[in-house]
Design a protein around this motif. Structure first.
Motif, PDB file in Angstrom:
ATOM      1  N   GLY A   1      20.862  96.727  63.670  1.00 28.92           N
ATOM      2  CA  GLY A   1      20.704  95.320  64.063  1.00 28.92           C
ATOM      3  C   GLY A   1      21.019  94.360  62.942  1.00 28.92           C
ATOM      4  N   LEU A   2      20.743  94.758  61.703  1.00 25.23           N
ATOM      5  CA  LEU A   2      21.019  93.880  60.574  1.00 25.23           C
ATOM      6  C   LEU A   2      22.522  93.641  60.378  1.00 25.23           C
ATOM      7  CD1 LEU A   2      18.453  95.224  57.932  1.00 25.23           C
ATOM      8  CD2 LEU A   2      18.359  93.057  59.180  1.00 25.23           C
ATOM      9  N   SER A   3      23.325  94.625  60.750  1.00 19.63           N
ATOM     10  CA  SER A   3      24.780  94.476  60.641  1.00 19.63           C
ATOM     11  C   SER A   3      25.276  93.364  61.572  1.00 19.63           C
ATOM     12  CB  SER A   3      25.480  95.789  60.983  1.00 19.63           C
ATOM     13  OG  SER A   3      26.881  95.632  60.890  1.00 19.63           O
ATOM     14  N   ARG A   4      24.782  93.352  62.822  1.00 18.55           N
ATOM     15  CA  ARG A   4      25.188  92.309  63.770  1.00 18.55           C
ATOM     16  C   ARG A   4      24.706  90.942  63.309  1.00 18.55           C
ATOM     17  NH1 ARG A   4      23.658  96.324  67.433  1.00 18.55           N
ATOM     18  NH2 ARG A   4      21.646  95.302  67.813  1.00 18.55           N
ATOM     19  N   ILE A   5      23.449  90.901  62.797  1.00 20.36           N
ATOM     20  CA  ILE A   5      22.903  89.631  62.316  1.00 20.36           C
ATOM     21  C   ILE A   5      23.720  89.144  61.108  1.00 20.36           C
ATOM     22  CG2 ILE A   5      20.907  88.542  61.211  1.00 20.36           C
ATOM     23  CD1 ILE A   5      19.144  90.447  62.889  1.00 20.36           C
ATOM     24  N   GLY A   6      24.095  90.062  60.247  1.00 25.37           N
ATOM     25  CA  GLY A   6      24.882  89.705  59.063  1.00 25.37           C
ATOM     26  C   GLY A   6      26.249  89.143  59.442  1.00 25.37           C
ATOM     27  N   ASP A   7      26.903  89.779  60.430  1.00 20.42           N
ATOM     28  CA  ASP A   7      28.215  89.282  60.887  1.00 20.42           C
ATOM     29  C   ASP A   7      28.093  87.867  61.448  1.00 20.42           C
ATOM     30  OD1 ASP A   7      29.596  91.548  60.159  1.00 20.42           O
ATOM     31  OD2 ASP A   7      29.383  92.513  62.136  1.00 20.42           O
ATOM     32  N   ALA A   8      27.043  87.650  62.254  1.00 15.92           N
ATOM     33  CA  ALA A   8      26.839  86.322  62.840  1.00 15.92           C
ATOM     34  C   ALA A   8      26.553  85.302  61.750  1.00 15.92           C
ATOM     35  CB  ALA A   8      25.694  86.362  63.852  1.00 15.92           C
ATOM     36  N   ASN A   9      25.771  85.707  60.763  1.00 15.90           N
ATOM     37  CA  ASN A   9      25.431  84.821  59.654  1.00 15.90           C
ATOM     38  C   ASN A   9      26.672  84.446  58.840  1.00 15.90           C
ATOM     39  OD1 ASN A   9      23.986  84.829  56.527  1.00 15.90           O
ATOM     40  ND2 ASN A   9      23.203  83.491  58.129  1.00 15.90           N
ATOM     41  N   LEU A  10      27.544  85.431  58.598  1.00 19.97           N
ATOM     42  CA  LEU A  10      28.794  85.176  57.876  1.00 19.97           C
ATOM     43  C   LEU A  10      29.667  84.193  58.653  1.00 19.97           C
ATOM     44  CD1 LEU A  10      30.866  85.683  55.655  1.00 19.97           C
ATOM     45  CD2 LEU A  10      31.603  87.740  56.909  1.00 19.97           C
ATOM     46  N   HIS A  11      29.721  84.392  59.963  1.00 17.76           N
ATOM     47  CA  HIS A  11      30.523  83.500  60.798  1.00 17.76           C
ATOM     48  C   HIS A  11      30.042  82.056  60.681  1.00 17.76           C
ATOM     49  CE1 HIS A  11      33.074  82.223  64.099  1.00 17.76           C
ATOM     50  NE2 HIS A  11      32.012  81.738  64.731  1.00 17.76           N
ATOM     51  N   ARG A  12      28.700  81.882  60.704  1.00 18.33           N
ATOM     52  CA  ARG A  12      28.142  80.531  60.601  1.00 18.33           C
ATOM     53  C   ARG A  12      28.437  79.915  59.222  1.00 18.33           C
ATOM     54  NH1 ARG A  12      23.944  82.787  63.798  1.00 18.33           N
ATOM     55  NH2 ARG A  12      22.747  83.367  61.935  1.00 18.33           N
ATOM     56  N   ILE A  13      28.366  80.712  58.176  1.00 20.18           N
ATOM     57  CA  ILE A  13      28.653  80.219  56.829  1.00 20.18           C
ATOM     58  C   ILE A  13      30.106  79.757  56.728  1.00 20.18           C
ATOM     59  CG2 ILE A  13      28.890  80.893  54.407  1.00 20.18           C
ATOM     60  CD1 ILE A  13      26.476  82.749  54.849  1.00 20.18           C
ATOM     61  N   LEU A  14      31.009  80.568  57.271  1.00 23.75           N
ATOM     62  CA  LEU A  14      32.436  80.211  57.234  1.00 23.75           C
ATOM     63  C   LEU A  14      32.706  78.961  58.063  1.00 23.75           C
ATOM     64  CD1 LEU A  14      34.088  83.746  57.455  1.00 23.75           C
ATOM     65  CD2 LEU A  14      33.755  82.323  55.422  1.00 23.75           C
ATOM     66  N   GLN A  15      31.971  78.814  59.182  1.00 29.53           N
ATOM     67  CA  GLN A  15      32.106  77.591  59.978  1.00 29.53           C
ATOM     68  C   GLN A  15      31.695  76.370  59.163  1.00 29.53           C
ATOM     69  OE1 GLN A  15      29.819  78.413  63.611  1.00 29.53           O
ATOM     70  NE2 GLN A  15      31.720  78.284  64.792  1.00 29.53           N
ATOM     71  N   GLN A  16      30.639  76.495  58.401  1.00 29.27           N
ATOM     72  CA  GLN A  16      30.181  75.381  57.571  1.00 29.27           C
ATOM     73  C   GLN A  16      31.201  75.058  56.476  1.00 29.27           C
ATOM     74  OE1 GLN A  16      27.385  73.346  57.923  1.00 29.27           O
ATOM     75  NE2 GLN A  16      27.468  74.363  59.927  1.00 29.27           N
ATOM     76  N   VAL A  17      31.830  76.084  55.933  1.00 28.66           N
ATOM     77  CA  VAL A  17      32.892  75.846  54.948  1.00 28.66           C
ATOM     78  C   VAL A  17      34.043  75.070  55.593  1.00 28.66           C
ATOM     79  CG1 VAL A  17      34.611  76.934  53.452  1.00 28.66           C
ATOM     80  CG2 VAL A  17      32.284  77.863  53.560  1.00 28.66           C
ATOM     81  N   ASP A  18      34.412  75.485  56.814  1.00 27.48           N
ATOM     82  CA  ASP A  18      35.476  74.771  57.535  1.00 27.48           C
ATOM     83  C   ASP A  18      35.078  73.320  57.807  1.00 27.48           C
ATOM     84  OD1 ASP A  18      37.192  76.926  57.588  1.00 27.48           O
ATOM     85  OD2 ASP A  18      36.535  77.626  59.571  1.00 27.48           O
ATOM     86  N   TYR A  19      33.805  73.132  58.145  1.00 30.64           N
ATOM     87  CA  TYR A  19      33.305  71.780  58.416  1.00 30.64           C
ATOM     88  C   TYR A  19      33.447  70.914  57.166  1.00 30.64           C
ATOM     89  CZ  TYR A  19      29.975  68.020  59.421  1.00 30.64           C
ATOM     90  OH  TYR A  19      29.380  66.785  59.600  1.00 30.64           O
ATOM     91  N   LEU A  20      33.088  71.457  56.004  1.00 31.28           N
ATOM     92  CA  LEU A  20      33.199  70.720  54.749  1.00 31.28           C
ATOM     93  C   LEU A  20      34.668  70.445  54.408  1.00 31.28           C
ATOM     94  CD1 LEU A  20      31.784  69.482  52.321  1.00 31.28           C
ATOM     95  CD2 LEU A  20      31.840  71.730  51.207  1.00 31.28           C
ATOM     96  N   ARG A  21      35.524  71.440  54.679  1.00 29.95           N
ATOM     97  CA  ARG A  21      36.957  71.233  54.444  1.00 29.95           C
ATOM     98  C   ARG A  21      37.482  70.080  55.299  1.00 29.95           C
ATOM     99  NH1 ARG A  21      40.303  75.446  57.257  1.00 29.95           N
ATOM    100  NH2 ARG A  21      39.696  74.026  58.928  1.00 29.95           N
ATOM    101  N   ASP A  22      37.119  70.055  56.596  1.00 32.32           N
ATOM    102  CA  ASP A  22      37.570  68.990  57.489  1.00 32.32           C
ATOM    103  C   ASP A  22      37.064  67.630  57.015  1.00 32.32           C
ATOM    104  OD1 ASP A  22      38.827  70.906  58.999  1.00 32.32           O
ATOM    105  OD2 ASP A  22      37.259  71.008  60.545  1.00 32.32           O
ATOM    106  N   LYS A  23      35.806  67.580  56.572  1.00 36.41           N
ATOM    107  CA  LYS A  23      35.246  66.325  56.075  1.00 36.41           C
ATOM    108  C   LYS A  23      35.990  65.863  54.820  1.00 36.41           C
ATOM    109  CE  LYS A  23      32.051  65.142  58.966  1.00 36.41           C
ATOM    110  NZ  LYS A  23      32.150  63.850  59.708  1.00 36.41           N
ATOM    111  N   SER A  24      36.352  66.806  53.982  1.00 35.16           N
ATOM    112  CA  SER A  24      37.104  66.481  52.771  1.00 35.16           C
ATOM    113  C   SER A  24      38.482  65.921  53.129  1.00 35.16           C
ATOM    114  CB  SER A  24      37.257  67.724  51.891  1.00 35.16           C
ATOM    115  OG  SER A  24      35.990  68.246  51.528  1.00 35.16           O
ATOM    116  N   ALA A  25      39.130  66.546  54.117  1.00 39.51           N
ATOM    117  CA  ALA A  25      40.443  66.066  54.561  1.00 39.51           C
ATOM    118  C   ALA A  25      40.330  64.663  55.144  1.00 39.51           C
ATOM    119  CB  ALA A  25      41.035  67.025  55.596  1.00 39.51           C
ATOM    120  N   GLN A  26      39.260  64.410  55.924  1.00 36.21           N
ATOM    121  CA  GLN A  26      39.053  63.074  56.483  1.00 36.21           C
ATOM    122  C   GLN A  26      38.833  62.048  55.382  1.00 36.21           C
ATOM    123  OE1 GLN A  26      35.864  63.285  59.385  1.00 36.21           O
ATOM    124  NE2 GLN A  26      36.871  64.941  60.498  1.00 36.21           N
ATOM    125  N   ALA A  27      38.098  62.447  54.331  1.00 35.64           N
ATOM    126  CA  ALA A  27      37.865  61.548  53.200  1.00 35.64           C
ATOM    127  C   ALA A  27      39.185  61.174  52.526  1.00 35.64           C
ATOM    128  CB  ALA A  27      36.918  62.198  52.197  1.00 35.64           C
TER     129      ALA A  27
END
Length: 543
Positions: free
Chosen positions: A454-480
């Motif tokens: 179960g920890l493997s699935r939770i870890g994959d989901a957690n990684l996905h959310r972290i990468l989404q946040q990185v993308d969000y910051l990248r988009d905000k930087s591009a908008q700036a």
């Protein structure tokens, strides 16, 4: 006014070949506009087959009535006098009757028709008159009920006359209410920037609208206002007076309908053998005629010896349809494949001016002309222009790109410039960050998975959310970055919206009133002074 030619390739291979490689398409078209002998041969053929067309005097009589109503210039009367003479030939071309005349290409087509007629008359030493064929019989309201303009916020705005629950009647028979005209005029007044020419132009348009019951009426009055002085004769394909003359042509199209169907299919097969998709639909059992019934323009098909529409509203035998064509020709209308035949039966057409798409679908009609005992006229490409205002010229020079480069790679050029302004390469840095996170995180997830699945699935989901946040910051930087350089990016946007609105050429989108308002009511006259060009070549006008 500086004129620059740009090597902008046609999107239609047939249009390109018509001028640059005629031998490759000689079997589809009668002759080349670049060959003197083709002009001479076509003129001779027309003179020898004068008796095959509708009576000249009767035709001119109908055209006089229409032009006296919408296009009463003395030069048009002179052109009609010439047309009555059997030695006079015609350069024709046409378009749908769009709101306020629709896109700029309509203006350029009229210019081409007039100039081509002048040149042909000079070269052949015979009278050649220009005729503009208004396609008022077309029924697609949504194709003609609008016009586009660029507002002060650099947005492409549409003025549109909406019709609720509209049946499929011809545009020429579709009434526009006074309130609808007023609304469209007010929208135009609001959209056009203030200029010394604006009020005069609006008054001219208000006058045309006040005397117009339909879009076709207004279209004709405006075209007459601008081009009547050059002797441009107007013909409305939905004119009921004209329909009376066309009765015998509709009869022949019905009698020879099976032969015509075979001819269209044969031409379509020739195109497919060359690897070219036919531009118009050659449908099975299509009659290629419309029948107008209770205000609806119904496309006819053949089924078990009868002519019917797809909805089963009407069903007539060949004999009944022939009788209808004799008694009620106003109930009939051409489609894109039979309109060229009708034009040639009405007019001594030396050459016809077409856009790229039209040149492509005319390739389907060559065999059909022979079935009707006709010969295809010479096809002349419509002249093509882009108006480049001084501000746009300055921006392009400042950022170092050409018209063709902008046409092909504008988004990439804009992004390259923006990236060059970044203190750090945002996309690269964030891509590296995501790679580092994945490199560190993936082994940890694998170790956790060995402890508990179960920890493997939770870890994959957690990684996905972290990468989404990185993308969000990248988009905000591009908008700036976009916000920081907003003023300059608006200059880039001005170039794009001026030259390539809706990712298309300017002439296919913007309405002529944009340029009349900017450069004055004599702008069309100044355009008429530009040299005529028979090649498919796009020209830039540095205004």
């Amino acid at each position: 006014m500086n004129l620059i030619s740009e090597p902008l390739a046609s999107q239609q291979p047939l249009a390109e070949a018509l001028i640059s490689d005629f031998d490759a398409v000689r079997h589809l078209y009668t002759g080349s506009a670049l060959e003197t002998e083709s002009w001479t041969a076509r003129a001779q053929w027309l003179h020898e087959h004068e008796d095959q067309r509708i009576n000249r005097k009767a035709l001119v009589e109908k055209l006089r009535l229409y032009n006296q109503q919408h296009n009463p210039a003395s030069e048009v009367e002179d052109a009609l006098d010439l047309l009555e003479r059997k030695e006079t030939l015609v350069i024709s071309g046409g378009q749908q009757s769009g709101l306020f005349t629709g896109p700029l290409l309509v203006i350029y087509k009229a210019m081409t028709i007039i100039q081509a007629a002048r040149q042909a008359s000079h070269e052949l030493s015979i009278p050649v008159v220009p005729i503009f064929w208004i396609a008022g019989e077309d029924h697609d309201w949504e194709e003609v009920n609008h016009a586009y303009f660029l507002d002060s916020a650099l947005d492409v705005e549409r003025i549109r006359i909406v019709k609720d629950q509209l049946n499929k009647n011809s545009v020429g028979y579709t009434s526009v209410e006074k309130s609808e005209w007023r609304s469209a005029l007010q929208q135009l007044a609001d959209l056009l920037p203030d200029s010394e020419h604006k009020q005069g132009l609006l008054h001219q348009l208000e006058d045309a609208v006040a005397k117009s019951a339909t879009l076709t009426d207004c279209f004709a009055k405006l075209m007459g206002l601008w081009f009547g002085k050059y002797g441009l004769i107007l013909l409305d394909s939905s004119d009921p007076e004209l329909r009376q003359l066309e009765s015998e042509v509709f009869e022949q199209i019905i009698i020879k309908n099976d032969e015509l169907e075979v001819a269209y299919k044969k031409s379509a097969a020739q195109l497919q053998e060359q690897g070219i998709d036919p531009q118009a639909d050659v449908a099975e059992d299509a009659a290629n005629l419309f029948y107008i019934y209770e205000g609806q323009r119904l496309l006819l098909f053949k089924k078990e010896g009868r002519f019917e529409d797809r909805k089963g509203i009407i069903s007539l035998s060949k004999e009944e349809l022939i009788e209808e064509s004799q008694l009620h020709p106003e109930r009939f209308s051409n489609n894109v494949l039979t309109r060229p035949l009708m034009q040639d039966m009405l007019l001594p057409v030396l050459g016809t001016v077409l856009g790229d798409g039209e040149i492509a679908y005319w390739a389907l009609t060559g065999q059909a002309f022979h079935v009707m005992g006709l010969q295809m006229p010479l096809l002349l490409p419509r002249m093509s222009f882009t108006i480049m205002e001084p501000k746009v010229q300055r921006h392009m020079k400042q950022y170092g790109f050409s018209f063709v480069e902008a046409r092909q790679h504008f988004k990439e050029l804009r992004q390259t410039w923006l990236t060059s302004q970044e203190p750090v390469p945002i996309d690269t840095r964030f891509a590296e960050l995501k790679g580092d996170i994945e490199q560190l995180y993936t082994p940890l997830i694998q170790e956790l998975g060995s402890m508990e699945k179960g920890l493997s699935r939770i870890g994959d989901a957690n990684l996905h959310r972290i990468l989404q946040q990185v993308d969000y910051l990248r988009d905000k930087s591009a908008q700036a970055m976009e916000h920081k350089h907003e003023a300059v990016l608006r200059q880039w946007d001005r170039v794009q919206q001026s030259l390539f609105p809706q990712d298309s050429l300017q002439e296919r989108v913007y309405n002529v009133f944009t340029y009349l308002n900017r450069y004055g009511p004599n702008w069309i006259d100044s355009m008429m002074e530009l040299p005529y060009l028979t090649a498919i070549e796009h020209r830039i006008i540095e205004a």
